[in-house]
Design a protein around this motif. Structure first.
Motif, PDB file in Angstrom:
ATOM      1  N   LEU A 148      43.159  44.053  40.850  1.00 42.65           N
ATOM      2  CA  LEU A 148      41.905  44.331  41.542  1.00 42.65           C
ATOM      3  C   LEU A 148      41.387  43.056  42.199  1.00 42.65           C
ATOM      4  N   PRO A 149      41.120  43.087  43.487  1.00 46.54           N
ATOM      5  CA  PRO A 149      40.724  41.852  44.197  1.00 46.54           C
ATOM      6  C   PRO A 149      39.529  41.147  43.578  1.00 46.54           C
ATOM      7  N   ARG A 150      38.485  41.906  43.224  1.00 44.86           N
ATOM      8  CA  ARG A 150      37.285  41.273  42.696  1.00 44.86           C
ATOM      9  C   ARG A 150      37.552  40.619  41.354  1.00 44.86           C
ATOM     10  N   LEU A 151      38.246  41.336  40.484  1.00 46.69           N
ATOM     11  CA  LEU A 151      38.550  40.762  39.181  1.00 46.69           C
ATOM     12  C   LEU A 151      39.518  39.596  39.303  1.00 46.69           C
ATOM     13  N   ARG A 152      40.446  39.696  40.231  1.00 46.95           N
ATOM     14  CA  ARG A 152      41.382  38.593  40.440  1.00 46.95           C
ATOM     15  C   ARG A 152      40.633  37.345  40.904  1.00 46.95           C
TER      16      ARG A 152
ATOM     17  N   ALA B 100      43.891  44.198  35.601  1.00 45.85           N
ATOM     18  CA  ALA B 100      42.744  43.446  36.120  1.00 45.85           C
ATOM     19  C   ALA B 100      43.155  42.533  37.259  1.00 45.85           C
TER      20      ALA B 100
END
Length: 321
Positions: free
Chosen positions: A193-197, A190
């Motif tokens: 992933l840029p968005r989840l990070r 997780a």
């Protein structure tokens, strides 16, 4: 329950179409969870038969019922304390008596409704309605549950790992280790992933004021330990009621069964819990049938323990009317 639901993300980002799509998918996900839980329960019954389930229910007697009610009070007080600590850390107002009653109600709803989390959803909604902020109230409930399960996992490992891989409980130790590896891998994936990070950073920024206070952190850990201890004690009571011998193996099995109870693939709590209980008891030499009987008794006693939540629900309905 996750810290931020897809629906919340869609609303926060101003994408009503995406939010509407997520709302349409929720019944499908719920149906899948219920279907998987029923399938696991049916598979367990096909392996051991219906006898162990009936044996567990028939083992209910006044003393186990009294123990269930007392242990439920202890666990609910501790869990409400933990919720209040997290909620106040987010700037919400939550009185002790209100938290206690709402937690009893949510436990009852979790026990009688599918998926095992709908009571928490209702608790978040009711608190958010009172506070005028559904999003932050939902986040407080989600974080409270996540922190509690994290402490439960750590406590399970602390108790199981010293037993060593050479003991009869080695399969349980390896299973606990596999769970930790899976959690670490999923967290690492997780974080890539840029968005989840970005979402994780946002959640941590909001949560940091809660965990930065030593008193709050100690309160969360201590209350979680009390909750886990109360539930494991109830499993031991249920195991003794069906005739299992008292010993260290029951403590280890109880911790593993409690972890399985947190899996949201169940029908009113039934499903993975019975399958894991049967497998765990088979590993330690107690027999799969005995494990399923103990789990059935545990499920029945746990439901009895949270019945005061039904009283809370009825009182609230009368006040509303």
């Amino acid at each position: 329950m996750s810290a931020v639901s897809p629906v919340s993300e869609g609303i926060a980002e101003g994408t009503p179409i995406a939010a509407e799509q997520q709302r349409g998918r929720r019944p499908i996900r719920l149906a899948l969870r219920i279907g998987v839980g029923i399938a696991i329960l049916v598979a367990t019954a096909l392996v051991v038969g219906l006898g162990p389930f009936l044996r567990g229910i028939a083992a209910i007697s006044p003393f186990p019922v009294l123990a269930a009610l007392v242990l439920a009070v202890i666990a609910t007080v501790a869990a409400a304390w933990r919720w209040r600590t997290v909620a106040t850390g987010y700037g919400l107002t939550l009185r002790g008596r209100a938290a206690f009653a709402a937690y009893y109600r949510s436990q009852f709803l979790n026990a009688v409704l599918p998926a095992g989390v709908l009571g928490d959803v209702h608790r978040a909604w009711a608190h958010g309605r009172d506070q005028g902020g559904l999003g932050i109230a939902a986040r407080a409930v989600a974080v409270e549950r996540i922190l509690g399960q994290t402490v439960q996992l750590v406590l399970t490992l602390v108790i199981l790992l010293p037993l060593g891989l050479g003991s009869p409980l080695a399969p349980l130790v390896r299973g606990a280790g596999a769970i930790v590896v899976a959690v670490v891998v999923m967290t690492a994936a997780a974080a890539l992933l840029p968005r989840l990070r970005r979402l994780l950073r946002q959640e941590y920024a909001l949560l940091r004021p809660v965990l930065a206070r030593p008193a709050a952190l100690i309160s969360i850990i201590a209350s979680s330990v009390v909750v886990v201890s109360s539930h494991v004690a109830l499993f031991i009571v249920a195991s003794l009621a069906v005739g299992l011998p008292f010993g260290g193996g029951l403590l280890a099995v109880g911790l593993v069964v409690l972890a399985a109870s947190a899996v949201p693939l169940n029908v009113g709590g039934w499903g993975p819990r019975e399958a894991v209980a049967g497998a765990a008891c088979a590993f330690v030499g107690l027999g799969a049938s005995a494990g399923v009987a103990a789990s059935a008794a545990f499920g029945a006693l746990a439901l009895i323990g949270v019945l005061p939540g039904a009283v809370v629900l009825l009182v609230e309905r009368r006040r509303t009317r």
